[in-house]
Scaffold this active site. Sequence first.
Site, PDB file in Angstrom:
ATOM      1  N   CYS A  15       0.867  -1.331  -0.222  1.00  0.00           N
ATOM      2  CA  CYS A  15       0.023   0.263  -0.115  1.00  0.00           C
ATOM      3  C   CYS A  15       1.147   1.195  -0.005  1.00  0.00           C
ATOM      4  CB  CYS A  15      -0.387   0.037   1.354  1.00  0.00           C
ATOM      5  SG  CYS A  15      -0.579   0.034   3.111  1.00  0.00           S
ATOM      6  N   HIS A  76       3.950   1.204  11.625  1.00  0.00           N
ATOM      7  CA  HIS A  76       2.909   0.972  12.713  1.00  0.00           C
ATOM      8  C   HIS A  76       2.362   2.379  13.676  1.00  0.00           C
ATOM      9  CE1 HIS A  76       4.749  -2.903  11.667  1.00  0.00           C
ATOM     10  NE2 HIS A  76       3.354  -3.307  11.158  1.00  0.00           N
ATOM     11  N   CYS A  98       2.839   5.808   9.839  1.00  0.00           N
ATOM     12  CA  CYS A  98       1.750   5.317   7.498  1.00  0.00           C
ATOM     13  C   CYS A  98       0.868   6.651   8.823  1.00  0.00           C
ATOM     14  CB  CYS A  98       0.680   4.090   7.634  1.00  0.00           C
ATOM     15  SG  CYS A  98      -0.334   4.128   6.745  1.00  0.00           S
ATOM     16  N   HIS A 126      -0.922  -5.734  20.330  1.00  0.00           N
ATOM     17  CA  HIS A 126      -0.556  -5.186  18.678  1.00  0.00           C
ATOM     18  C   HIS A 126       0.178  -3.713  18.452  1.00  0.00           C
ATOM     19  CE1 HIS A 126       0.034  -3.893  14.642  1.00  0.00           C
ATOM     20  NE2 HIS A 126      -0.005  -5.024  13.713  1.00  0.00           N
ATOM     21  N   GLU A 128       0.563  -2.124  16.696  1.00  0.00           N
ATOM     22  CA  GLU A 128      -0.134  -0.590  16.399  1.00  0.00           C
ATOM     23  C   GLU A 128      -1.462  -0.034  17.611  1.00  0.00           C
ATOM     24  OE1 GLU A 128      -3.825   0.956  13.567  1.00  0.00           O
ATOM     25  OE2 GLU A 128      -2.589  -0.399  12.976  1.00  0.00           O
ATOM     26  N   SER A 220       2.009  -9.757  10.496  1.00  0.00           N
ATOM     27  CA  SER A 220       0.732  -9.357   9.908  1.00  0.00           C
ATOM     28  C   SER A 220      -0.255  -9.258  10.100  1.00  0.00           C
ATOM     29  CB  SER A 220       1.314  -8.980   7.678  1.00  0.00           C
ATOM     30  OG  SER A 220       0.611  -7.987   7.352  1.00  0.00           O
TER      31      SER A 220
END
Length: 282
Positions: A15, A76, A98, A126, A128, A220
Amino acid sequence: MSRFRVVVASEAGFCWGVERALEIAREAVLTAQAPVDTLGPLIHNPGVTLELAEQGIGLSPDEAGKTAGTAIIRSHGVPREVIESLEGRGVAVIDATCSFVKSAQTKAARLREQGYQVVVLGEPDHPEVLGIRSYAGPDSMTVQGPEDLPEDLDGRRVGVVVQTTQSPARLAALTAALAPRVRELRVYNTICSATERRQEAAIAMAVEADTVLVVGGRASANTARLAELCAQVQPRTYHIESADEIDPGWLDLVEVVGVTAGASTPAVQIERVVERLRELGS
């Protein structure tokens, strides 16, 4: 083994946010103060991590081990106190977070400032999500679905932000469960648009496939979500990291093999999987 056709999802692989993070890292190794390290894996793809190491970009597991040079913040994101700690010790920081993750962090901070109880929809451990919660405040909570909601939310002002790789269906389920219980509900849909497109394309591909291969790192989150969604449509779904993992037995008596890949999977890894499938099906 029968002959079969290979179909690749219309949206798969890198992406924009991942491409940006890689560009930042490759530029940093040429211009930034050495040693240059990413703080944790830049993206969740072992092959890419190895390529970055070959280019001179190291991997620091946490901020405590980084005492000099330049630290690249992974796509992340990280908890806000990590950046403060690095800068306080004189480490140069380059932020490759991001933009969708940044948006989730900003919205979480805004909800906290406005007095909402912040609920983060995502995976508790996670990276993020841990970063988002640092902006949401110590009383924030992480849930993976309505079943994780505590009873003491009734009658409160609740704000929701979402891990960027979650599915719209999960967000809809959480919102539906919260709405009748709380006094005021504010929901920020921070799901990445690229993630949504990849999920929609993967489901459309899985509908016509007899077997589905989902390519990407096992750590991921977005790749795991693709595998989960494809498996709901086609139970013969397999999550692999490389073409070497393909089991010819998966391809017996199939007419169509579908392929998709997570947002942290380079095009070359997808191409290798397709090439291997064509070798097996020729």
